[in-house]
Design a protein around this motif. Sequence first.
Motif, PDB file in Angstrom:
ATOM      1  N   ARG A   9       0.833  -1.198   0.000  1.00  0.00           N
ATOM      2  CA  ARG A   9       0.000   0.000   0.000  1.00  0.00           C
ATOM      3  C   ARG A   9       0.863   1.241   0.000  1.00  0.00           C
ATOM      4  O   ARG A   9       1.960   1.266   0.544  1.00  0.00           O
ATOM      5  CB  ARG A   9      -0.909   0.028   1.224  1.00  0.00           C
ATOM      6  CG  ARG A   9      -1.951  -1.060   1.215  1.00  0.00           C
ATOM      7  CD  ARG A   9      -3.014  -0.743   2.250  1.00  0.00           C
ATOM      8  NE  ARG A   9      -3.584   0.574   1.997  1.00  0.00           N
ATOM      9  CZ  ARG A   9      -4.516   0.805   1.092  1.00  0.00           C
ATOM     10  NH1 ARG A   9      -4.973  -0.163   0.347  1.00  0.00           N
ATOM     11  NH2 ARG A   9      -4.996   2.016   0.921  1.00  0.00           N
ATOM     12  N   ARG A  10       0.368   2.298  -0.592  1.00  0.00           N
ATOM     13  CA  ARG A  10       1.040   3.577  -0.580  1.00  0.00           C
ATOM     14  C   ARG A  10       0.184   4.582   0.159  1.00  0.00           C
ATOM     15  O   ARG A  10      -1.025   4.576   0.031  1.00  0.00           O
ATOM     16  CB  ARG A  10       1.264   4.084  -2.004  1.00  0.00           C
ATOM     17  CG  ARG A  10       2.135   3.199  -2.842  1.00  0.00           C
ATOM     18  CD  ARG A  10       2.000   3.577  -4.298  1.00  0.00           C
ATOM     19  NE  ARG A  10       0.611   3.426  -4.749  1.00  0.00           N
ATOM     20  CZ  ARG A  10       0.199   3.787  -5.939  1.00  0.00           C
ATOM     21  NH1 ARG A  10       1.025   4.333  -6.788  1.00  0.00           N
ATOM     22  NH2 ARG A  10      -1.068   3.603  -6.301  1.00  0.00           N
ATOM     23  N   SER A  11       0.830   5.438   0.942  1.00  0.00           N
ATOM     24  CA  SER A  11       0.077   6.512   1.562  1.00  0.00           C
ATOM     25  C   SER A  11      -0.403   7.434   0.452  1.00  0.00           C
ATOM     26  O   SER A  11       0.371   7.804  -0.422  1.00  0.00           O
ATOM     27  CB  SER A  11       0.965   7.287   2.538  1.00  0.00           C
ATOM     28  OG  SER A  11       1.407   6.439   3.559  1.00  0.00           O
ATOM     29  N   PRO A  12      -1.689   7.794   0.475  1.00  0.00           N
ATOM     30  CA  PRO A  12      -2.229   8.524  -0.665  1.00  0.00           C
ATOM     31  C   PRO A  12      -1.987  10.023  -0.615  1.00  0.00           C
ATOM     32  O   PRO A  12      -1.934  10.640   0.430  1.00  0.00           O
ATOM     33  CB  PRO A  12      -3.735   8.239  -0.556  1.00  0.00           C
ATOM     34  CG  PRO A  12      -3.959   8.070   0.905  1.00  0.00           C
ATOM     35  CD  PRO A  12      -2.713   7.420   1.443  1.00  0.00           C
ATOM     36  N   CYS A  13      -1.818  10.604  -1.762  1.00  0.00           N
ATOM     37  CA  CYS A  13      -1.975  12.036  -1.945  1.00  0.00           C
ATOM     38  C   CYS A  13      -2.477  12.219  -3.360  1.00  0.00           C
ATOM     39  O   CYS A  13      -2.599  11.249  -4.107  1.00  0.00           O
ATOM     40  CB  CYS A  13      -0.691  12.814  -1.670  1.00  0.00           C
ATOM     41  SG  CYS A  13       0.494  12.787  -2.998  1.00  0.00           S
ATOM     42  N   LEU A  14      -2.800  13.412  -3.749  1.00  0.00           N
ATOM     43  CA  LEU A  14      -3.496  13.600  -5.016  1.00  0.00           C
ATOM     44  C   LEU A  14      -2.574  13.593  -6.214  1.00  0.00           C
ATOM     45  O   LEU A  14      -1.397  13.895  -6.106  1.00  0.00           O
ATOM     46  CB  LEU A  14      -4.260  14.923  -4.979  1.00  0.00           C
ATOM     47  CG  LEU A  14      -5.552  14.827  -4.186  1.00  0.00           C
ATOM     48  CD1 LEU A  14      -6.172  16.196  -4.061  1.00  0.00           C
ATOM     49  CD2 LEU A  14      -6.505  13.882  -4.850  1.00  0.00           C
ATOM     50  N   PRO A  15      -3.121  13.238  -7.376  1.00  0.00           N
ATOM     51  CA  PRO A  15      -2.335  13.345  -8.593  1.00  0.00           C
ATOM     52  C   PRO A  15      -2.001  14.804  -8.873  1.00  0.00           C
ATOM     53  O   PRO A  15      -2.595  15.714  -8.317  1.00  0.00           O
ATOM     54  CB  PRO A  15      -3.271  12.781  -9.668  1.00  0.00           C
ATOM     55  CG  PRO A  15      -4.631  12.993  -9.117  1.00  0.00           C
ATOM     56  CD  PRO A  15      -4.491  12.807  -7.625  1.00  0.00           C
ATOM     57  N   LEU A 178     -13.786   4.013   3.258  1.00  0.00           N
ATOM     58  CA  LEU A 178     -12.438   4.070   2.698  1.00  0.00           C
ATOM     59  C   LEU A 178     -11.400   3.871   3.787  1.00  0.00           C
ATOM     60  O   LEU A 178     -10.396   3.163   3.603  1.00  0.00           O
ATOM     61  CB  LEU A 178     -12.206   5.415   2.010  1.00  0.00           C
ATOM     62  CG  LEU A 178     -13.065   5.734   0.798  1.00  0.00           C
ATOM     63  CD1 LEU A 178     -12.823   7.170   0.352  1.00  0.00           C
ATOM     64  CD2 LEU A 178     -12.787   4.774  -0.345  1.00  0.00           C
ATOM     65  N   ARG A 179     -11.629   4.481   4.927  1.00  0.00           N
ATOM     66  CA  ARG A 179     -10.694   4.346   6.047  1.00  0.00           C
ATOM     67  C   ARG A 179     -10.646   2.898   6.524  1.00  0.00           C
ATOM     68  O   ARG A 179      -9.574   2.332   6.758  1.00  0.00           O
ATOM     69  CB  ARG A 179     -11.112   5.293   7.173  1.00  0.00           C
ATOM     70  CG  ARG A 179     -10.118   5.383   8.313  1.00  0.00           C
ATOM     71  CD  ARG A 179     -10.492   6.494   9.271  1.00  0.00           C
ATOM     72  NE  ARG A 179     -10.335   7.806   8.657  1.00  0.00           N
ATOM     73  CZ  ARG A 179     -11.336   8.605   8.325  1.00  0.00           C
ATOM     74  NH1 ARG A 179     -12.585   8.229   8.522  1.00  0.00           N
ATOM     75  NH2 ARG A 179     -11.114   9.780   7.785  1.00  0.00           N
ATOM     76  N   LEU A 184      -7.477  -2.254   6.665  1.00  0.00           N
ATOM     77  CA  LEU A 184      -7.580  -3.705   6.838  1.00  0.00           C
ATOM     78  C   LEU A 184      -7.162  -4.498   5.606  1.00  0.00           C
ATOM     79  O   LEU A 184      -6.726  -5.643   5.738  1.00  0.00           O
ATOM     80  CB  LEU A 184      -9.017  -4.087   7.207  1.00  0.00           C
ATOM     81  CG  LEU A 184      -9.526  -3.620   8.562  1.00  0.00           C
ATOM     82  CD1 LEU A 184     -10.975  -4.069   8.755  1.00  0.00           C
ATOM     83  CD2 LEU A 184      -8.655  -4.153   9.685  1.00  0.00           C
ATOM     84  N   MET A 185      -7.325  -3.938   4.421  1.00  0.00           N
ATOM     85  CA  MET A 185      -7.175  -4.717   3.195  1.00  0.00           C
ATOM     86  C   MET A 185      -5.994  -4.251   2.354  1.00  0.00           C
ATOM     87  O   MET A 185      -5.596  -3.092   2.404  1.00  0.00           O
ATOM     88  CB  MET A 185      -8.471  -4.621   2.362  1.00  0.00           C
ATOM     89  CG  MET A 185      -9.717  -5.024   3.130  1.00  0.00           C
ATOM     90  SD  MET A 185      -9.655  -6.740   3.718  1.00  0.00           S
ATOM     91  CE  MET A 185     -11.204  -6.808   4.627  1.00  0.00           C
ATOM     92  N   GLU A 186      -5.461  -5.185   1.566  1.00  0.00           N
ATOM     93  CA  GLU A 186      -4.350  -4.875   0.676  1.00  0.00           C
ATOM     94  C   GLU A 186      -4.826  -4.409  -0.705  1.00  0.00           C
ATOM     95  O   GLU A 186      -4.114  -3.676  -1.383  1.00  0.00           O
ATOM     96  CB  GLU A 186      -3.449  -6.116   0.502  1.00  0.00           C
ATOM     97  CG  GLU A 186      -2.709  -6.507   1.770  1.00  0.00           C
ATOM     98  CD  GLU A 186      -1.618  -5.517   2.139  1.00  0.00           C
ATOM     99  OE1 GLU A 186      -1.206  -4.750   1.254  1.00  0.00           O
ATOM    100  OE2 GLU A 186      -1.189  -5.515   3.300  1.00  0.00           O
ATOM    101  N   LEU A 187      -6.001  -4.858  -1.135  1.00  0.00           N
ATOM    102  CA  LEU A 187      -6.488  -4.457  -2.460  1.00  0.00           C
ATOM    103  C   LEU A 187      -6.704  -2.949  -2.518  1.00  0.00           C
ATOM    104  O   LEU A 187      -7.264  -2.371  -1.592  1.00  0.00           O
ATOM    105  CB  LEU A 187      -7.812  -5.153  -2.787  1.00  0.00           C
ATOM    106  CG  LEU A 187      -7.797  -6.611  -3.238  1.00  0.00           C
ATOM    107  CD1 LEU A 187      -9.202  -7.039  -3.612  1.00  0.00           C
ATOM    108  CD2 LEU A 187      -6.854  -6.819  -4.398  1.00  0.00           C
ATOM    109  N   PRO A 188      -6.305  -2.310  -3.610  1.00  0.00           N
ATOM    110  CA  PRO A 188      -6.554  -0.880  -3.755  1.00  0.00           C
ATOM    111  C   PRO A 188      -8.054  -0.576  -3.818  1.00  0.00           C
ATOM    112  O   PRO A 188      -8.854  -1.426  -4.224  1.00  0.00           O
ATOM    113  CB  PRO A 188      -5.882  -0.535  -5.087  1.00  0.00           C
ATOM    114  CG  PRO A 188      -4.898  -1.626  -5.326  1.00  0.00           C
ATOM    115  CD  PRO A 188      -5.515  -2.853  -4.727  1.00  0.00           C
ATOM    116  N   CYS A 189      -8.415   0.644  -3.441  1.00  0.00           N
ATOM    117  CA  CYS A 189      -9.814   1.066  -3.537  1.00  0.00           C
ATOM    118  C   CYS A 189      -9.918   2.357  -4.342  1.00  0.00           C
ATOM    119  O   CYS A 189      -9.035   3.215  -4.311  1.00  0.00           O
ATOM    120  CB  CYS A 189     -10.453   1.230  -2.164  1.00  0.00           C
ATOM    121  SG  CYS A 189      -9.688   2.473  -1.099  1.00  0.00           S
TER     122      CYS A 189
END
Length: 222
Positions: A9-15, A178-179, A184-189
Amino acid sequence: THSNGPKKRRSPCLPKLSRFTKAVPDSHTAGERCRLYLITPPAFEPSTFRDTLAAALDADDVAAVQLRLKPADEASLRRAIELLRPVVQQRGVAFLINDRPDLAVEFDCDGAHVGQTDTSARDARRILGGEKTLGVTCHASRHLAMQAGEDGADYVAFGAFFPTETKATTHRADVEILRWWSELMELPCVAIGGITPENCAPLVQAGADFLAVISAVWNHPA
């Protein structure tokens, strides 16, 4: 590419796409990005939209394009795939077909996205094989999302988070899903539904890996 193993997983930020840049939360760092996932308008002329799509992809970082033409006859859908697939794939962007895993295979697209009333996720995975990407709409349901993962999905999509005029929506998702999923999960959302530069920050902060956008891109003044 489909994989049964855990995904980092990657910590998200915007494109970096200019219209969304101002919404990047200060707490996120460059390189750990929540990326843009473009969905085509519900109706367009492929020969002219091709240039519009190319310009959008050239503007900045886009992870995927989903071709969603509903309603559209078979010939129109095939023509759109033939014209748009090269534009997308030549730029290193994934090209996904809505609700037609068979056409995704036939035209060597990168994968397909299915809803809860479309081809089942399990059947779509069987048609796509193990290498192509499968996404599944899960509305606001934790159960549907977990089932999609079990059925072979590579990502799950939650929404709608905000009112949208693109399609009729009977499901409204809360940012908390989303949180929960990202913790809990590895799959991207993917977050979808009425997302704009003005309202997307909470979705990113909650853990969305991708922002699916339609009107915020195509209806934006040039």
